[in-house]
Motif scaffolding. Structure first.
Motif, PDB file in Angstrom:
ATOM      1  N   MET A   1      -2.453   0.197   1.941  1.00  0.00           N
ATOM      2  CA  MET A   1      -2.473  -0.861   1.299  1.00  0.00           C
ATOM      3  C   MET A   1      -3.541  -0.085  -0.181  1.00  0.00           C
ATOM      4  SD  MET A   1      -4.330  -4.820   0.864  1.00  0.00           S
ATOM      5  CE  MET A   1      -2.799  -5.587   1.430  1.00  0.00           C
ATOM      6  N   SER A   2      -4.513   0.284   0.382  1.00  0.00           N
ATOM      7  CA  SER A   2      -4.816   1.383  -1.139  1.00  0.00           C
ATOM      8  C   SER A   2      -4.159   2.227  -1.562  1.00  0.00           C
ATOM      9  CB  SER A   2      -5.892   2.596  -0.252  1.00  0.00           C
ATOM     10  OG  SER A   2      -5.931   2.712   0.562  1.00  0.00           O
ATOM     11  N   ASN A   6      -2.814   2.180  -5.742  1.00  0.00           N
ATOM     12  CA  ASN A   6      -3.408   3.655  -6.518  1.00  0.00           C
ATOM     13  C   ASN A   6      -1.972   3.774  -7.472  1.00  0.00           C
ATOM     14  OD1 ASN A   6      -5.543   4.082  -6.586  1.00  0.00           O
ATOM     15  ND2 ASN A   6      -5.422   5.826  -3.927  1.00  0.00           N
ATOM     16  N   ILE A   7      -0.802   3.965  -6.534  1.00  0.00           N
ATOM     17  CA  ILE A   7       0.176   4.134  -6.868  1.00  0.00           C
ATOM     18  C   ILE A   7       0.579   2.794  -8.306  1.00  0.00           C
ATOM     19  CG2 ILE A   7       3.531   3.620  -6.563  1.00  0.00           C
ATOM     20  CD1 ILE A   7       2.952   5.112  -3.585  1.00  0.00           C
ATOM     21  N   LEU A   8       0.084   1.564  -7.670  1.00  0.00           N
ATOM     22  CA  LEU A   8       0.369   0.493  -8.608  1.00  0.00           C
ATOM     23  C   LEU A   8      -0.037   1.374 -10.394  1.00  0.00           C
ATOM     24  CD1 LEU A   8       0.855  -2.191  -6.906  1.00  0.00           C
ATOM     25  CD2 LEU A   8       2.357  -1.755  -8.164  1.00  0.00           C
ATOM     26  N   LYS A   9      -1.702   1.183  -9.742  1.00  0.00           N
ATOM     27  CA  LYS A   9      -2.581   1.793 -11.317  1.00  0.00           C
ATOM     28  C   LYS A   9      -1.891   2.926 -11.831  1.00  0.00           C
ATOM     29  CE  LYS A   9      -6.503   0.482  -9.211  1.00  0.00           C
ATOM     30  NZ  LYS A   9      -7.962   0.663  -8.399  1.00  0.00           N
ATOM     31  N   TYR A  10      -0.604   3.773 -10.890  1.00  0.00           N
ATOM     32  CA  TYR A  10      -0.939   5.260 -11.634  1.00  0.00           C
ATOM     33  C   TYR A  10       0.372   4.619 -12.437  1.00  0.00           C
ATOM     34  CZ  TYR A  10       2.813   9.645 -12.501  1.00  0.00           C
ATOM     35  OH  TYR A  10       3.573   9.751 -12.928  1.00  0.00           O
ATOM     36  N   LEU A  11       1.007   3.945 -12.076  1.00  0.00           N
ATOM     37  CA  LEU A  11       3.215   3.073 -13.013  1.00  0.00           C
ATOM     38  C   LEU A  11       2.154   2.899 -13.574  1.00  0.00           C
ATOM     39  CD1 LEU A  11       4.447   2.338  -9.479  1.00  0.00           C
ATOM     40  CD2 LEU A  11       4.354   3.880 -11.253  1.00  0.00           C
ATOM     41  N   VAL A 240       0.210  -5.658 -14.345  1.00  0.00           N
ATOM     42  CA  VAL A 240      -1.323  -6.452 -14.327  1.00  0.00           C
ATOM     43  C   VAL A 240      -0.840  -7.180 -13.232  1.00  0.00           C
ATOM     44  CG1 VAL A 240      -2.676  -7.304 -14.980  1.00  0.00           C
ATOM     45  CG2 VAL A 240      -1.596  -5.570 -16.728  1.00  0.00           C
ATOM     46  N   ASN A 241      -0.087  -8.199 -13.474  1.00  0.00           N
ATOM     47  CA  ASN A 241      -0.439  -9.603 -12.236  1.00  0.00           C
ATOM     48  C   ASN A 241       0.384  -9.096 -10.814  1.00  0.00           C
ATOM     49  OD1 ASN A 241      -0.517 -11.337 -14.315  1.00  0.00           O
ATOM     50  ND2 ASN A 241       1.923 -11.184 -14.511  1.00  0.00           N
ATOM     51  N   ILE A 242       0.900  -7.859 -10.276  1.00  0.00           N
ATOM     52  CA  ILE A 242       1.277  -7.406  -9.549  1.00  0.00           C
ATOM     53  C   ILE A 242      -0.756  -6.663  -8.571  1.00  0.00           C
ATOM     54  CG2 ILE A 242       2.115  -5.812  -8.072  1.00  0.00           C
ATOM     55  CD1 ILE A 242       4.600  -6.150  -9.828  1.00  0.00           C
ATOM     56  N   LEU A 243      -0.936  -6.169  -9.934  1.00  0.00           N
ATOM     57  CA  LEU A 243      -2.181  -5.745  -9.120  1.00  0.00           C
ATOM     58  C   LEU A 243      -3.303  -6.295  -8.506  1.00  0.00           C
ATOM     59  CD1 LEU A 243      -2.975  -2.468 -11.646  1.00  0.00           C
ATOM     60  CD2 LEU A 243      -3.292  -2.222  -8.730  1.00  0.00           C
ATOM     61  N   GLU A 244      -3.227  -7.382  -9.841  1.00  0.00           N
ATOM     62  CA  GLU A 244      -4.235  -9.124  -9.730  1.00  0.00           C
ATOM     63  C   GLU A 244      -4.400  -9.710  -8.246  1.00  0.00           C
ATOM     64  OE1 GLU A 244      -4.200 -10.497 -12.853  1.00  0.00           O
ATOM     65  OE2 GLU A 244      -5.517  -9.543 -14.015  1.00  0.00           O
ATOM     66  N   ASN A 245      -2.947  -8.962  -7.678  1.00  0.00           N
ATOM     67  CA  ASN A 245      -2.653 -10.315  -6.321  1.00  0.00           C
ATOM     68  C   ASN A 245      -2.126  -9.959  -5.437  1.00  0.00           C
ATOM     69  OD1 ASN A 245      -2.192 -13.446  -7.717  1.00  0.00           O
ATOM     70  ND2 ASN A 245      -1.727 -12.148  -9.407  1.00  0.00           N
ATOM     71  N   TYR A 246      -2.415  -8.275  -5.111  1.00  0.00           N
ATOM     72  CA  TYR A 246      -1.719  -7.090  -4.138  1.00  0.00           C
ATOM     73  C   TYR A 246      -2.988  -7.610  -3.576  1.00  0.00           C
ATOM     74  CZ  TYR A 246       0.127  -3.706  -1.914  1.00  0.00           C
ATOM     75  OH  TYR A 246       0.792  -2.256  -0.727  1.00  0.00           O
ATOM     76  N   LYS A 247      -3.741  -8.123  -3.443  1.00  0.00           N
ATOM     77  CA  LYS A 247      -4.811  -7.622  -2.201  1.00  0.00           C
ATOM     78  C   LYS A 247      -4.417  -8.698  -1.421  1.00  0.00           C
ATOM     79  CE  LYS A 247      -7.904  -4.373  -4.226  1.00  0.00           C
ATOM     80  NZ  LYS A 247      -9.590  -4.550  -4.795  1.00  0.00           N
ATOM     81  N   GLU A 248      -4.501 -10.531  -1.911  1.00  0.00           N
ATOM     82  CA  GLU A 248      -3.999 -11.260  -1.592  1.00  0.00           C
ATOM     83  C   GLU A 248      -2.451 -11.697  -0.759  1.00  0.00           C
ATOM     84  OE1 GLU A 248      -4.761 -14.606  -4.486  1.00  0.00           O
ATOM     85  OE2 GLU A 248      -6.478 -13.740  -5.170  1.00  0.00           O
ATOM     86  N   ASN A 249      -2.287 -10.413  -0.569  1.00  0.00           N
ATOM     87  CA  ASN A 249      -0.483 -10.234  -0.255  1.00  0.00           C
ATOM     88  C   ASN A 249       1.019 -11.047  -0.785  1.00  0.00           C
ATOM     89  OD1 ASN A 249      -1.426  -8.307   1.762  1.00  0.00           O
ATOM     90  ND2 ASN A 249      -2.624  -9.420   2.972  1.00  0.00           N
ATOM     91  N   ILE A 254       7.377  -5.851  -2.874  1.00  0.00           N
ATOM     92  CA  ILE A 254       7.134  -5.121  -3.190  1.00  0.00           C
ATOM     93  C   ILE A 254       6.141  -4.492  -2.739  1.00  0.00           C
ATOM     94  CG2 ILE A 254       5.406  -3.873  -5.296  1.00  0.00           C
ATOM     95  CD1 ILE A 254       7.301  -5.469  -6.404  1.00  0.00           C
ATOM     96  N   ASP A 255       5.414  -4.746  -1.398  1.00  0.00           N
ATOM     97  CA  ASP A 255       4.989  -3.934  -0.719  1.00  0.00           C
ATOM     98  C   ASP A 255       5.743  -3.009   0.034  1.00  0.00           C
ATOM     99  OD1 ASP A 255       2.481  -3.082   1.280  1.00  0.00           O
ATOM    100  OD2 ASP A 255       2.956  -4.074   2.576  1.00  0.00           O
TER     101      ASP A 255
END
Length: 547
Positions: A1-2, A6-11, A240-249, A254-255
């Motif tokens: 997941m991490s 990182n990929i999402l942050k890079y994008l 931004v929305n994806i990153l904010e909610n990604y940890k909550e699966n 997207i995964d």
């Protein structure tokens, strides 16, 4: 997941550095000296008023002046050099520099209202201004001609370029900064527009250095607000929305996309019997009434997509060279999704479709998830298919007489800019997106239209005057279920060919087993005779076949 985070942050970081290029504006003026702003307005306001004298003379007119200033203009070459300098890149990139000539704005200011000019304590209206008589007057920001904080737009590119090493910079910092600048600017009143602009430059530069000093100003008389200004990438907020909610699966799809590990990859040239067997089992219930049927590979793709859509949300990718019909099969996917929704609709009673909950009408949950959104990086491609679907020409002539889904309304919408009329069979889709297209949709579809040639009833009044009853709904359900029954009978007839496919598969299995048995014997003999020093390869190769 991490890793995916990182990929999402890079994008997101890349999108920060991908601003929207400046669009050409009619009657604009480029300059570097801030004093030119007031001069431009004074030199052009008379011309605007003269062209629109009849409108301005009407005491009931609701037109006003709009001024747009695109500030801190820079080229992508400057942005690129900033990145090169930050990362100490030493490669020679002169050839690449030659193509870096697009321009971008660091920020945009929009003003609108009844513009006034002021000199000392005297104020005159914009339609009374005369350059010869009022050369000392200056255009001002006041209660009549205002700057709204919602009309301040800030670019992400120069902001992130100033702190480019920090890829983890949270997006809310940019939003907070943008709102803070807008709030500070909105408090400025009773000053000249040029002084207002100079204050904006100072406030922004206090937070991060601008990449250019050039600005572009335009002015026009308008009745409606222009569309939103687009300075930044369209994808930033989504990422931004994806990153904010990604940890909550919350974004399983997207995964799957980021993992780049498809569940199944199907090569149409391999395992043809298994593919044919699945093809018969999964054949879709409906198709678009096109002039030509889909090819085998196209229909196979449609079958798979519709099966995935029905079972669960997932990503399905179709690869093929240009001209192989990838766009064509979209029509059948649309037809299939509409049919799936119609099946669910046919299971409901009339009063179950929409529920009134405290004055809010909500669609039944069983009818959700069938929405269709066509997206592309190429606007023209989407526009083309949106215009193609409703045309009569898109339908097989054998069926066209039976097709009429608000055809008159669809024809009006389709022909809004055409000199010769193009007939449309149905209101199945529409070109939307920008404000102009949305306004056209409202005007040509929703509203009534009366002219010397005809009286056109819009969709809203058409629905009001043609009430749909419980009896009508039950009849429609009955007709649909009868048609669905006929289709299922035809599909069941196709399944009788499965036993023939099974026979062919059994034959190949038996053949392969025989070859495998002979190969084992052959290899054992070769091994045996090699051990005792004799070579009988040719002798046994003739006797036993190798698969």
């Amino acid at each position: 997941m991490s890793n995916n985070i990182n990929i999402l942050k890079y994008l997101l970081f890349i999108e920060y550095l991908t601003p929207q290029s400046l669009k050409d504006i009619k009657f604009c003026h480029d300059a570097f000296e801030i004093s030119c702003i007031d001069d431009y307005i004074k030199n052009n306001i008379e011309q605007i008023c003269d062209k629109n004298k009849k409108i301005l003379d009407d005491p009931l007119n609701n037109y006003y002046i709009e001024i747009i200033i695109q500030g801190g203009i820079y080229t992508n070459k400057i942005l690129f050099e900033k990145i090169i300098d930050k990362f100490n890149i030493t490669e020679k990139l002169e050839d690449f520099y030659n193509i870096l000539n697009a321009e971008y704005a660091s920020f945009v200011l929009k003003f609108n209202g009844k513009l006034n000019f002021k000199y000392k304590n005297e104020i005159i209206k914009f339609n009374e201004f005369n350059l010869n008589d009022h050369k000392n007057f200056i255009p001002i920001i006041d209660n009549n001609f205002t700057f709204d904080k919602r009309n301040f737009y800030l670019s992400t590119a120069p902001w992130i370029a100033n702190d480019i090493e920090n890829i983890n910079l949270p997006h809310h910092i940019f939003i907070d900064l943008s709102q803070s600048i807008a709030n500070e600017l909105s408090s400025l009143k009773d000053i000249s527009i040029s002084y207002f602009y100079s204050k904006a430059i100072k406030i922004i530069n206090d937070n991060f250095p601008l990449l250019g000093n050039k600005f572009r100003i335009s002015m026009n008389l308008t009745k409606t607000l222009n569309e939103n200004v687009f300075l930044n990438s369209f994808y930033i907020q989504d990422l931004v929305n994806i990153l904010e909610n990604y940890k909550e699966n919350k974004f399983h799809t997207i995964d799957k996309y980021l993992s780049n590990q498809p569940k199944q990859r199907i090569d149409m040239d391999k395992n043809q019997l298994e593919i044919l067997e699945n093809y018969i089992d999964e054949l879709s219930l409906s198709s678009f009434a096109s002039k030509f049927a889909l090819m085998y590979s196209q229909q196979f793709a449609v079958n798979k997509i519709l099966k995935i859509h029905k079972d669960h949300n997932d990503i399905y990718s179709i690869n093929g060279p240009p001209g192989t019909g990838k766009t064509t099969l979209i029509k059948d996917v649309i037809a299939g999704i509409i049919t799936q929704r119609a099946i669910e609709l046919s299971k409901l009673n009339y009063d179950e479709i929409i529920k009134n909950e405290d004055g809010i009408y909500k669609l039944n949950e069983k009818l959700k998830g069938y929405e269709i959104l066509l997206c592309s990086s190429n606007n023209k491609a989407i526009e083309n298919i949106s215009k193609e679907l409703p045309k009569n020409d898109a339908i097989n002539c054998k069926y066209i007489e039976d097709f009429d889904y608000f055809g008159t309304i669809a024809t009006r919408f389709l022909n809004k800019k055409n000199e010769t009329e193009i007939k449309a069979w149905g209101l199945i889709c529409g070109v939307l997106g920008n404000g102009s297209n949305k306004s056209s949709f409202i005007y040509n579809i929703l509203k009534d239209f009366n002219s010397k040639e005809c009286n056109f009833i819009g969709l809203i009044n058409y629905i009001k005057k043609n009430k749909f009853t419980d009896k009508d709904f039950n009849q429609a359900k009955n007709d649909f279920n009868q048609a669905l029954h006929k289709v299922n009978l035809l599909l069941n007839q196709n399944k009788k060919y499965k036993h023939k496919i099974q026979k062919i598969k059994n034959f190949y299995k038996l053949k392969n087993k025989t070859n495998l048995f002979n190969n084992i014997i052959y290899l054992s003999k070769i091994f045996l005779y090699k051990v005792i020093g004799k070579n009988y390869e040719k002798k046994y190769a003739k006797k036993y076949s190798i698969s």
